[in-house]
Scaffold this active site. Structure first.
Site, mmCIF file in Angstrom:
data_model
loop_
_atom_site.group_PDB
_atom_site.id
_atom_site.type_symbol
_atom_site.label_atom_id
_atom_site.label_comp_id
_atom_site.label_asym_id
_atom_site.label_seq_id
_atom_site.Cartn_x
_atom_site.Cartn_y
_atom_site.Cartn_z
ATOM 1 N N SER A 16 0.841 -1.203 0.000
ATOM 2 C CA SER A 16 0.000 0.000 0.000
ATOM 3 C C SER A 16 0.870 1.244 0.000
ATOM 4 O O SER A 16 1.978 1.246 0.557
ATOM 5 C CB SER A 16 -0.864 -0.027 1.262
ATOM 6 N N TYR A 54 -1.693 -1.025 10.898
ATOM 7 C CA TYR A 54 -1.984 -1.620 9.587
ATOM 8 C C TYR A 54 -0.838 -1.341 8.612
ATOM 9 O O TYR A 54 -0.309 -2.239 7.962
ATOM 10 C CB TYR A 54 -3.310 -1.073 9.030
ATOM 11 N N LYS A 104 2.185 -3.814 6.551
ATOM 12 C CA LYS A 104 2.567 -3.813 5.126
ATOM 13 C C LYS A 104 4.069 -3.607 4.987
ATOM 14 O O LYS A 104 4.740 -4.268 4.200
ATOM 15 C CB LYS A 104 1.814 -2.703 4.373
HETATM 16 P P1 NAD Z 1 -10.843 -7.141 1.543
HETATM 17 O O1 NAD Z 1 -10.988 -7.122 3.024
HETATM 18 O O2 NAD Z 1 -12.055 -6.937 0.713
HETATM 19 O O3 NAD Z 1 -10.121 -8.498 1.072
HETATM 20 C C1 NAD Z 1 -9.215 -9.190 1.884
HETATM 21 C C2 NAD Z 1 -9.729 -10.616 1.983
HETATM 22 O O4 NAD Z 1 -8.813 -11.373 2.776
HETATM 23 C C3 NAD Z 1 -11.095 -10.718 2.646
HETATM 24 O O5 NAD Z 1 -11.954 -11.445 1.778
HETATM 25 C C4 NAD Z 1 -10.835 -11.483 3.935
HETATM 26 O O6 NAD Z 1 -11.919 -12.314 4.284
HETATM 27 C C5 NAD Z 1 -9.587 -12.255 3.584
HETATM 28 N N1 NAD Z 1 -8.717 -12.630 4.709
HETATM 29 C C6 NAD Z 1 -8.206 -11.825 5.675
HETATM 30 N N2 NAD Z 1 -7.420 -12.537 6.500
HETATM 31 C C7 NAD Z 1 -7.428 -13.819 6.047
HETATM 32 C C8 NAD Z 1 -6.811 -15.018 6.461
HETATM 33 N N3 NAD Z 1 -6.012 -15.064 7.536
HETATM 34 N N4 NAD Z 1 -7.045 -16.152 5.759
HETATM 35 C C9 NAD Z 1 -7.858 -16.130 4.670
HETATM 36 N N5 NAD Z 1 -8.462 -15.030 4.218
HETATM 37 C C10 NAD Z 1 -8.251 -13.882 4.899
HETATM 38 O O7 NAD Z 1 -9.731 -6.058 1.168
HETATM 39 P P2 NAD Z 1 -9.287 -5.514 -0.253
HETATM 40 O O8 NAD Z 1 -9.662 -4.078 -0.309
HETATM 41 O O9 NAD Z 1 -9.708 -6.429 -1.330
HETATM 42 O O10 NAD Z 1 -7.714 -5.560 -0.064
HETATM 43 C C11 NAD Z 1 -6.932 -6.657 -0.499
HETATM 44 C C12 NAD Z 1 -5.509 -6.436 -0.051
HETATM 45 O O11 NAD Z 1 -5.047 -5.190 -0.566
HETATM 46 C C13 NAD Z 1 -5.346 -6.341 1.472
HETATM 47 O O12 NAD Z 1 -4.121 -6.957 1.830
HETATM 48 C C14 NAD Z 1 -5.266 -4.850 1.721
HETATM 49 O O13 NAD Z 1 -4.552 -4.543 2.892
HETATM 50 C C15 NAD Z 1 -4.543 -4.384 0.475
HETATM 51 N N6 NAD Z 1 -4.788 -2.972 0.156
HETATM 52 C C16 NAD Z 1 -6.091 -2.522 0.025
HETATM 53 C C17 NAD Z 1 -6.329 -1.184 -0.246
HETATM 54 C C18 NAD Z 1 -7.748 -0.664 -0.343
HETATM 55 O O14 NAD Z 1 -7.939 0.561 -0.258
HETATM 56 N N7 NAD Z 1 -8.754 -1.493 -0.556
HETATM 57 C C19 NAD Z 1 -5.253 -0.293 -0.403
HETATM 58 C C20 NAD Z 1 -3.953 -0.788 -0.293
HETATM 59 C C21 NAD Z 1 -3.737 -2.134 -0.007
#
Ligand code: NAD
Ligand code: UDP
Length: 337
Positions: A124, A149, A153
């Site tokens: 991120s 958080y 990362k």
């Molecule tokens: P999200 O919460 O929709 O998706 C993450 C998924 O991981 C969820 O479906 C959750 O159920 C699953 N999960 C979490 N811990 C788990 C575990 N231990 N075992 C199995 N499944 C698990 O989030 P997103 O927005 O799709 O983000 C995806 C990734 O991108 C994340 O790592 C997030 O930190 C990163 N990210 C997101 C953003 C954003 O703004 N959405 C920005 C930068 C980085």
């Protein structure tokens, strides 16, 4: 080539699943539904036209993850699984460190046991903290994170880097996302935040659909053109395609590489509100409120490295982002429920 998407039932993972299938990959999804719903998997399969294998497992569960690798034969991984709410990470730091870091360590151990050498990680822009200058290049200092958080990362980036140094056959791609918004153009899948949204775009769309009374614009005294915070919003389908490009790169290279995934253009909160109203013809009442603690004035990417090396750049417009968000929100006012 068979790619495991951990967290592939989530917002970014579900859109990426479709793009990988379109690009000809076989995929397997693992998710424990801690922040997603089985309905997302059902609709993703429907949109992709493929009944890809799905495992309802916690990625921290080594035995179950190992069984998945044995059953499926995984060539590469995209590691989305993780907890991602900034505010919650301040209340529950240990949960965040445990889930996000343990899942990565277990994944790396299982990958090693099975000889799987390629991994793409969802990092991120938060690893840059408050940047000294914008646009932000990948070479900017990292680690000055303002919350647990963000630190997960940053730490995971270091862990993956160390793993790649120790095993010269490994290929690690760190993707630093800016602000993903929007939804699949069908409106069938999209972002479904639990409870009150923290992020701007879902708050705007939930206000537009009548679930929230008004948007609070956090701060109108920033040193930006209109005083409101500036971010680099990127359509989730563009972001998803960035992963396909990164996988092509990972297949041809070893070592660690890092890419910003953003558009390179910054928009203010008021730009976003106005663009949403213009694209959808639906009003979004808003009021100015104090700055949100921990927020920075401006954050947008220098996106040239991904363009030059991956041959990828964001193509969708702000109007696409607003239209597709609204298509999803208006057709699914309560998300997947
Ligand atoms: P999200 O919460 O929709 O998706 C993450 C998924 O991981 C969820 O479906 C959750 O159920 C699953 N999960 C979490 N811990 C788990 C575990 N231990 N075992 C199995 N499944 C698990 O989030 P997103 O927005 O799709 O983000 C995806 C990734 O991108 C994340 O790592 C997030 O930190 C990163 N990210 C997101 C953003 C954003 O703004 N959405 C920005 C930068 C980085
Ligand atoms: N923001 C806002 N009201 C909200 C949510 C967000 O004014 O209800 C602002 C926030 O202050 C920031 C921008 O919108 O300037 C993007 O915030 P978001 O939480 O979506 O992303 P991040 O701050 O993590 O980049």
């Amino acid at each position: 080539m068979k790619v495991l998407l951990t967290g592939g039932a989530g917002y970014i993972g579900s859109h990426t699943a479709i793009e990988f299938i379109k690009a000809g990959y076989d995929i397997v999804v693992a998710d424990n539904f801690s922040n997603s719903k089985p309905e997302a998997v059902r609709r993703t399969r429907e949109l992709a036209g493929v009944d890809f294998p799905f495992y309802n497992i916690d990625v921290c569960d080594k035995e179950k993850l190992d069984a998945l690798f044995s059953a499926e034969g995984i060539d590469a991984v995209v590691h989305f699984a993780g907890l991602k709410a900034v505010g919650e990470s301040c209340q529950k730091p240990l949960e965040y460190y445990k889930n996000n870091i343990d899942s990565t360590l277990v994944l790396l151990e299982v990958m090693k046991a099975h000889g799987t050498k390629r991994i793409i990680f969802s990092s991120s822009a938060t690893v840059y903290g408050a940047p000294d200058t914008v646009p932000i290049k990948e070479t900017a200092p990292v680690g000055r994170c303002t919350n647990p958080y963000g630190r997960t990362k940053y730490f995971i980036e270091q862990i993956l880097g160390d793993a790649a140094v120790a095993d010269g056959d490994m290929s690690v791609v760190l993707l630093r996302y800016f602000n993903p918004v929007g939804a699949h153009e069908s409106g069938r899948i999209g972002e479904d935040p639990a409870g009150i949204p923290n992020n701007l775009m879902p708050f705007i769309s939930q206000t537009a659909v009548g679930k929230r009374k008004e948007l609070s614009v956090f701060g109108n005294d920033y040193p930006t053109p209109d005083g409101t915070g500036v971010r680099d919003y990127i359509h989730v389908v563009d972001l998803a395609r960035g992963h396909v490009a990164a996988m092509g790169y990972a297949a041809a290279h070893t070592g660690v590489e890092v890419f910003n995934l953003g558009t390179g253009v910054g928009y203010s909160v008021l730009d976003m509100v106005k663009a949403f109203i213009k694209s959808t013809d639906v009003n979004v009442p808003y009021k100015f409120a104090p700055r949100r603690s921990g927020d920075i004035a401006e954050c947008y990417a220098d996106a040239t490295k991904a363009k030059e090396i991956l041959g990828w750049q964001a193509e969708k417009t702000l109007e696409d982002m607003c239209r597709d968000t609204w298509k999803w929100q208006s057709a699914n006012p309560n998300g997947y429920n």
